[in-house]
Design a protein around this motif. Sequence first.
Motif, short mmCIF file in Angstrom:
data_model
loop_
_atom_site.label_atom_id
_atom_site.label_comp_id
_atom_site.label_asym_id
_atom_site.label_seq_id
_atom_site.Cartn_x
_atom_site.Cartn_y
_atom_site.Cartn_z
N VAL A 1 0.54 -1.17 -7.18
CA VAL A 1 -0.27 -0.36 -6.29
C VAL A 1 -1.18 0.54 -7.10
O VAL A 1 -0.70 1.24 -8.00
CB VAL A 1 0.64 0.51 -5.39
CG1 VAL A 1 -0.21 1.29 -4.39
CG2 VAL A 1 1.66 -0.36 -4.69
N GLN B 1 -4.22 3.50 -6.85
CA GLN B 1 -4.96 4.44 -6.01
C GLN B 1 -6.09 5.03 -6.84
O GLN B 1 -5.91 5.40 -8.00
CB GLN B 1 -4.06 5.56 -5.50
CG GLN B 1 -3.09 5.09 -4.45
CD GLN B 1 -2.38 6.24 -3.79
OE1 GLN B 1 -1.18 6.42 -3.96
NE2 GLN B 1 -3.12 7.01 -3.00
N CYS C 1 -6.73 2.62 -1.76
CA CYS C 1 -5.43 2.10 -2.20
C CYS C 1 -5.58 0.58 -2.30
O CYS C 1 -5.99 -0.07 -1.33
CB CYS C 1 -4.35 2.46 -1.20
SG CYS C 1 -2.75 1.67 -1.49
N TRP D 1 0.68 5.55 4.56
CA TRP D 1 0.02 6.67 3.89
C TRP D 1 0.84 7.94 4.12
O TRP D 1 1.30 8.20 5.24
CB TRP D 1 -1.39 6.90 4.45
CG TRP D 1 -2.43 5.99 3.91
CD1 TRP D 1 -2.94 4.86 4.50
CD2 TRP D 1 -3.14 6.13 2.67
NE1 TRP D 1 -3.90 4.30 3.71
CE2 TRP D 1 -4.05 5.06 2.58
CE3 TRP D 1 -3.10 7.05 1.62
CZ2 TRP D 1 -4.90 4.88 1.48
CZ3 TRP D 1 -3.95 6.88 0.54
CH2 TRP D 1 -4.84 5.80 0.49
N TYR E 1 -6.57 -3.96 0.39
CA TYR E 1 -6.95 -2.57 0.17
C TYR E 1 -6.89 -1.80 1.49
O TYR E 1 -6.93 -2.36 2.58
CB TYR E 1 -8.33 -2.43 -0.47
CG TYR E 1 -9.49 -2.93 0.36
CD1 TYR E 1 -10.00 -4.21 0.17
CD2 TYR E 1 -10.07 -2.12 1.33
CE1 TYR E 1 -11.05 -4.67 0.93
CE2 TYR E 1 -11.12 -2.58 2.09
CZ TYR E 1 -11.62 -3.86 1.88
OH TYR E 1 -12.67 -4.32 2.64
N CYS F 1 -0.29 6.26 -1.08
CA CYS F 1 -0.17 5.05 -0.29
C CYS F 1 1.03 4.26 -0.78
O CYS F 1 1.42 4.37 -1.95
CB CYS F 1 -1.44 4.21 -0.31
SG CYS F 1 -1.63 3.16 -1.73
N GLY G 1 2.24 4.28 -4.73
CA GLY G 1 1.15 4.52 -5.65
C GLY G 1 1.32 5.90 -6.29
O GLY G 1 2.13 6.71 -5.84
N THR H 1 -3.67 10.12 -4.92
CA THR H 1 -4.97 10.75 -5.16
C THR H 1 -4.81 12.23 -4.84
O THR H 1 -4.44 12.58 -3.72
CB THR H 1 -6.07 10.15 -4.28
OG1 THR H 1 -6.32 8.81 -4.69
CG2 THR H 1 -7.35 10.96 -4.39
#
Lengths: 110, 112
Positions: free
Chosen positions: B4, B6, B23, B35, B72, B90, B103, B106
């Motif tokens: 994964v 991000q 993602c 998410w 994605y 994600c 992930g 972010t």
Amino acid sequence: NAGVTQTPKFQVLKTGQSMTLQCAQDMNHNSMYWYRQDPGMGLRLIYYSASEGTTDKGEVPNGYNVSRLNKREFSLRLESAAPSQTSVYFCASSDTYGYTFGSGTRLTVV
Amino acid sequence: ILNVEQSPQSLHVQEGDSTNFTCSFPSSNFYALHWYRWETAKSPEALFVMTLNGDEKKKGRISATLNTKEGYSYLYIKGSQPEDSATYLCAPSPWSNYQLIWGAGTKLIIKP
């Protein structure tokens, strides 16, 4: 309030000491998890339990043991703490809709 | 094992601006995409779960889309506010065991 209860919130251990992190959920979830979170690393799975009576290793199991005491409770034990185990630990439980996390335990090993 | 990614790792956005991040995940063996929003000193909280190609979910100013064929998902925040500052994670799950693969997130920082 329904959710995941994790204790303690903070702990300082000396190298070589042992301790158990407790986790309990009251949402009747089958699956439970222990994660650690280190800066820049995201969540890493230590152990998980897909159902009562079963446990499996995750990505970073070395130095840890777990017990799924019953459907509600899933504990994480550090037998001989090391400075590399300084981290924030999260317990979670899940159903098909997603995960619910505990509030975390900040552990420092000196 | 799903890989994964991000992007970006972190993002500074002016208050009031809209933003989005990505993602990426392998499209094979896919079951669902989650998410989560993770504020500093708190635990992750679920935002969305999506399973079907083309799914779109919305919660207030936050929305997400899913493309399972190309692997994605986008998360959009409209009119960013300081309270949107958090790390957004994600997590896809495969058919094989439904466990989430996380992930790295972010990190979004909203500048007043």
